[in-house]
Design a protein around this motif. Structure first.
Motif, PDB file in Angstrom:
ATOM      1  N   VAL A  51       0.583  -0.995   0.688  1.00  0.00           N
ATOM      2  CA  VAL A  51       0.349   0.093   0.194  1.00  0.00           C
ATOM      3  C   VAL A  51       0.342   0.925  -0.497  1.00  0.00           C
TER       4      VAL A  51
ATOM      5  N   VAL B 265       2.240   9.916  11.073  1.00  0.00           N
ATOM      6  CA  VAL B 265       3.002  10.520   9.968  1.00  0.00           C
ATOM      7  C   VAL B 265       2.661  11.695   9.987  1.00  0.00           C
TER       8      VAL B 265
ATOM      9  N   ALA C 144       1.839  15.219   8.101  1.00  0.00           N
ATOM     10  CA  ALA C 144       0.876  15.535   6.675  1.00  0.00           C
ATOM     11  C   ALA C 144       0.701  17.177   6.802  1.00  0.00           C
ATOM     12  N   SER C 145       0.961  17.689   7.878  1.00  0.00           N
ATOM     13  CA  SER C 145       1.100  19.138   7.991  1.00  0.00           C
ATOM     14  C   SER C 145       1.758  20.515   7.156  1.00  0.00           C
TER      15      SER C 145
ATOM     16  N   GLU D  90       2.590  21.742   3.125  1.00  0.00           N
ATOM     17  CA  GLU D  90       1.917  21.927   2.426  1.00  0.00           C
ATOM     18  C   GLU D  90       1.504  21.055   0.439  1.00  0.00           C
TER      19      GLU D  90
ATOM     20  N   ASP E  60       6.257  10.416   6.487  1.00  0.00           N
ATOM     21  CA  ASP E  60       6.004   8.901   7.599  1.00  0.00           C
ATOM     22  C   ASP E  60       7.133   8.260   7.676  1.00  0.00           C
TER      23      ASP E  60
ATOM     24  N   ARG F 219       8.023   4.449   7.516  1.00  0.00           N
ATOM     25  CA  ARG F 219       9.014   3.870   6.699  1.00  0.00           C
ATOM     26  C   ARG F 219      10.128   4.559   6.146  1.00  0.00           C
TER      27      ARG F 219
ATOM     28  N   GLY G 116      -0.854  13.645  -1.782  1.00  0.00           N
ATOM     29  CA  GLY G 116      -2.165  13.153  -2.595  1.00  0.00           C
ATOM     30  C   GLY G 116      -1.474  12.013  -3.353  1.00  0.00           C
ATOM     31  N   LYS G 117       0.329  11.801  -3.442  1.00  0.00           N
ATOM     32  CA  LYS G 117      -0.361  10.648  -4.115  1.00  0.00           C
ATOM     33  C   LYS G 117      -0.282   9.484  -3.471  1.00  0.00           C
ATOM     34  N   SER G 118      -1.054   8.853  -4.099  1.00  0.00           N
ATOM     35  CA  SER G 118      -1.552   7.652  -4.027  1.00  0.00           C
ATOM     36  C   SER G 118      -0.335   5.601  -4.487  1.00  0.00           C
ATOM     37  N   THR G 119      -1.146   4.925  -4.122  1.00  0.00           N
ATOM     38  CA  THR G 119       0.001   3.395  -3.714  1.00  0.00           C
ATOM     39  C   THR G 119       0.623   3.851  -5.562  1.00  0.00           C
ATOM     40  N   ALA G 120       2.115   3.822  -5.540  1.00  0.00           N
ATOM     41  CA  ALA G 120       2.860   2.702  -6.118  1.00  0.00           C
ATOM     42  C   ALA G 120       3.027   4.315  -7.110  1.00  0.00           C
ATOM     43  N   GLU G 121       2.596   4.925  -6.629  1.00  0.00           N
ATOM     44  CA  GLU G 121       2.622   6.875  -7.419  1.00  0.00           C
ATOM     45  C   GLU G 121       3.450   7.675  -7.842  1.00  0.00           C
TER      46      GLU G 121
END
Lengths: 155, 239, 475
Positions: free
Chosen positions: B106, B138, B140-141, B143, B148, B151, B215-220
């Protein structure tokens, strides 16, 4: 020769993902004799169509009984037709029967298995199953390579 | 001193090679297409010898040395492969995997991750040490970026690129051992960092999915190789 | 002396479960339960993770229908972005969702249910299996395979050949459709339609052979729930909820998915990890409802595609009001396959289908998102809450098997009352209890296939918990 190696099981359930790991290792080693390498959650009927186009297929699975980590292989034979008791789900033999009865031919087929030790909700293999991966990969390679491999037995 | 006297000869895995004095084993090996695994090393950043994956054997020495920071000498006999090295490298990877929460399937970097590639290349099939499953934040503050810690492998590439290339020194390490952690400024959320210029260099040198674009999703999440060009532009010599 | 009969596991459903039938002193069926051990760690596990990971994480709930979770999850994430999703992305997601519906229904009808339907419930067990079907109806088995492949290949062509496609993302999809792929799918449509129509003809011919089953298979009044579009037609991707009662009267209509919690309450049964949702305004006892193919065809005014509409008219004539017997799930599935194929064709012929504009990019603009879709087995609800940075703080999932839980227990009880007399365990009786559960097509994805190979075990317990009788089927 059209060859395929099919690992199946649920990779989220510990050693049930053994087949996937064997496929992963074959892939990371750059493939095996141009064989199609596939991992599946479970066997499904449409695989019969693929099977009918193959000359040889090797399934990789995990079993429940025996000494954990032991790798064995056996040749699979499509059941001669009916009179088999209680086939309630898709087994490799069912698939072979599907292939031969619906599409007119079935490939030479082998099943490579190890004995699983843990089927908990985890993505890692048990020590025993993990140690069995390289042995299973060797077994798969041997079966792919040799024209007439030894009959069923332990390695 | 004539240039020729600065040329040293040595063997790597039995292959005779020549190199200039002062070069590292890693650099010479790579020039000769000999593979040595690395993780914390990155061309264009100062070497730190932290991850120990590039350990090699030198004849006549009982110590294993990191190839990325060890200079060659005349007559040196280097082995990059041995059963012992293989075992240690796998152990290092296993410890990295067990120390944090690496769930490749994921992860934004799935398929583009240096840790994942190393595990495949070195044939790490199983982690024999128990997983610690630490509870990691994580952040994510920011912009544009996310960190994370699950990892993070503490390679400090982000720390070095931020200090040495961008000159901001936003990142640093806090704590020791298993408690060690990458922090921005004085352990403030990344988004509140006064020093961060939002240049994104740290994101692109990160070997795993620990730093990624929001905003990146899995593997992107694919990383750009910008350091070699930067070095060229700055006219830095290749040694 | 009260006795308990265990049927464990239910064979041939996709997973592992247990049925207990409780008898009273006189050997009459008193209660029946379908026990599910379901992995519910996901809701807790995701806390603190970025919401952008959710589609991939949620798709891993199920290795069998990852697409359904992917769709519901990405829709919940869309709400968190709170932006307009490109039209083409919605068209493509719809195609993906319908392809999943077609292949899942095809597996159920042609391979899991066909042995019971085509060979009869009381056929000897060594004939009543897929081999039997192959021998008696080889062309049908082959067509079933073709249809499965049709759905599977659409999913692969759209999302890539992976078990958990990462193609669907918050805001849309991450790659447009290639024209050669569209043409390849369109080329197969006529054959897919023909196969489904043949299967429908066959089903209607054999329907008369099962008067007892249609009468007893979870044939009881209940509410039905599902999505309908703005024309009150069959809808699997967007739309609003409609609840109807057993007489076919609308109980609630135009319910926005965002208001689901006002209409659906969840109780937790002590002996099962599965939550049991019910229609809140009517309470736990009376609020039992069913979802899935049968419910969807019961709630709509029409399907919305020509061929499916013809079949739908016939389906609705099976009952006054709503069609109540769960046996007709089979009919409903076939009609939905037909609808799915017709709709895929319509969607792929939309002028914008090949557009490259398939993804909206935005940050967190909303701290809560609810995504709803119709999965093959019924309504799927994903409900997320995030903090200001988009990290998950809370999640609630209601899956189709959950919605149906109360109804499934009722169905098992009904069949057990009809066929179980407590004195002997007949093959046909057990098969019928199992077949009821299979008719609901519960998805128990977290099981292993290896564990699923355990033989079928039936145990009879007395009042003191002592084992009275035990029968085992060799696997």
């Amino acid at each position: 020769m059209n060859l395929a190696v099919i690992g199946y099981g649920n990779p989220l359930r510990g050693d049930d993902g053994f087949g996937w790991r064997v496929i992963d290792m074959l892939r990371s080693e750059g493939g095996a004799s141009d064989a199609l390498l596939e991992s599946h959650h479970q066997l499904t009927p449409e695989m019969a169509e693929l099977l009918s186009r193959l000359d040889r297929v090797i399934f990789v699975d995990v079993s429940l009984t025996g000494e954990p980590g032991e790798v064995t292989h056996r040749e699979l034979v499509a059941p001669p037709k009916l009179n088999l008791a209680n086939i309630h789900q898709f087994t490799v033999e069912t698939l072979l029967a599907y292939s031969s009865q619906l599409f007119g031919r079935a490939p030479e087929a082998y099943l490579v298995t190890t004995v699983g030790a843990s089927f908990d909700y985890e993505e890692v293999l048990s020590d025993a199953a993990s140690r069995a991966v390289p042995a299973a990969v060797r077994c798969v390679r041997d079966l792919l390579q040799f024209p007439f491999p030894a009959s069923a037995g332990s390695i | 001193m004539t240039p020729s006297s600065r040329v040293k000869t040595l063997t790597i895995d039995g292959r005779p090679v020549s190199a200039r004095s002062g070069e590292t084993i890693l650099k010479v090996a790579r020039e000769n297409n000999i593979f040595i695994p690395t993780l914390c090393h990155m061309d264009g950043l100062s070497p730190v010898g932290a991850c120990r994956l590039c350990l090699v054997e030198i004849k006549g020495s009982s110590k294993l040395v990191p190839a990325c920071i060890t200079s060659i000498f005349e007559g040196m006999e280097v082995s990059t492969k041995s059963e012992q090295l293989d075992k240690y490298r796998k152990m290092i990877l296993a410890l990295l995997f067990s120390e944090r929460n690496h769930v490749c399937s994921v992860c934004v970097s799935n398929g583009h991750c240096e840790l994942q590639t190393l595990a495949q290349t070195l044939g790490l099939e199983h982690v024999h040490v128990p997983y610690l499953y630490p509870v990691m934040d994580v952040d994510a503050s920011h912009e544009r970026f996310v960190s994370d810690h699950s990892r993070c492998v503490l390679c400090t590439r982000c720390v070095r690129v931020c200090e040495e290339i961008e000159g901001a020194h936003t990142w640093d390490i806090m704590g020791r051992g298993a408690e060690a952690k990458i922090i921005s400024d004085l352990n403030q959320p990344w988004g509140f960092s006064e020093s961060c210029t939002s240049c994104g260099k740290c994101v692109h040198v990160c070997p795993t999915g620990a730093l990624f674009e929001a905003g990146k999703s899995t593997a992107e999440m694919t990383k750009r190789q910008f350091l070699p060009y930067l070095s060229l532009m700055r006219g830095e010599k290749n040694d | 002396m009260p006795k308990t009969i265990h049927i464990d596991p239910v064979t041939r459903i996709e997973g592992h479960a247990k049925i207990t039938i409780h008898l009273d002193d006189k050997g009459r069926v008193n209660d029946a339960r379908f026990h599910v051990t379901q992995f519910r760690g996901f809701e807790k596990m995701v806390e603190g993770r970025p919401f952008t990971e959710m589609p991939s994480v949620m798709a891993r709930i199920c290795g069998i229908c990852p697409v359904s979770h992917l769709i519901a999850s990405s829709k919940a994430c869309d709400r968190i972005l709170a932006v307009q999703i490109p039209t083409t992305a919605i068209l493509l997601r719809r195609v993906l969702n319908l392809a999943q519906l077609v292949q899942s229904h095809a597996l159920n009808f042609f391979h899991l249910s066909a042995p019971d339907l085509l060979l009869g419930m009381d056929a000897p067990v060594d004939e009543r299996n897929v081999f039997g079907v192959m021998q008696k109806h080889p062309e049908l088995a082959k067509k079933g395979i073709w249809l499965r492949k049709f759905g599977q290949e659409i999913i692969e062509w759209l999302g890539g050949k992976r078990i958990h496609p990462a193609w669907v993302v918050p805001g849309g999809v991450n790659a447009p459709l290639a024209s050669d792929k569209r043409d390849a799918i369109l080329k197969r449509i006529p054959e897919a339609i023909q196969i489904t129509r043949d299967a429908l003809d066959l089903y209607k011919r054999i329907l008369d052979d099962f008067p007892e089953e249609t009468r007893t298979f979870a044939n009881f009044p209940s509410l039905f729930m599902g999505l309908v579009n703005d024309k009150n037609e069959l809808e699997h991707y967007s739309g609003t909820f409609r609840f109807i009662d057993a007489a076919g009267h609308i109980v609630a209509d135009r319910v926005s998915p965002r208001d689901y919690a006002r209409y659906i309450a969840e109780s937790v049964e002590p002996d099962s990890y599965l939550k049991s949702p019910y229609y809140k305004p009517m309470g736990y006892e009376n609020g039992m409802y069913r979802v899935g193919p049968l419910a969807r065809l019961n709630i709509v005014d029409r399907c919305g595609t020509p061929l499916a509409d013809e079949e739908w008219a016939e389906f609705r004539s099976l009952g006054r009001g709503a069609v109540l017997s769960s046996f007709h799930y089979h009919f409903a599935r076939l009609i939905e396959i037909l609808f799915g194929i017709e709709m895929i064709e319509r969607l792929l012929n939309e002028p914008d289908i090949l557009s490259k504009d398939v993804r909206a990019v935005a940050r967190v603009n909303n701290h809560e998102g609810i995504g709803v879709s119709e999965a093959p087995r019924g309504t799927l609800i994903h409900h997320y809450k995030v903090d200001e940075h988009g990290l998950m703080t809370w999640a609630n999932l209601i899956i189709a098997t959950g919605h149906n839980n109360l109804a499934m227990n009722r169905g098992v009880l009904q069949v057990a009352k009809h066929f179980v007399d407590g004195k002997n365990i007949q093959e046909g009786m057990l098969n019928r209890v199992e077949a009821v559960v299979r008719a609901f097509d519960p998805c128990l994805s977290c099981s292993t296939h290896a564990v699923g190979q355990m033989p079928l075990r039936v145990e009879l317990y007395g009042a003191e918990g002592e084992l009275l009788d035990r029968k085992e089927r060799a696997s």
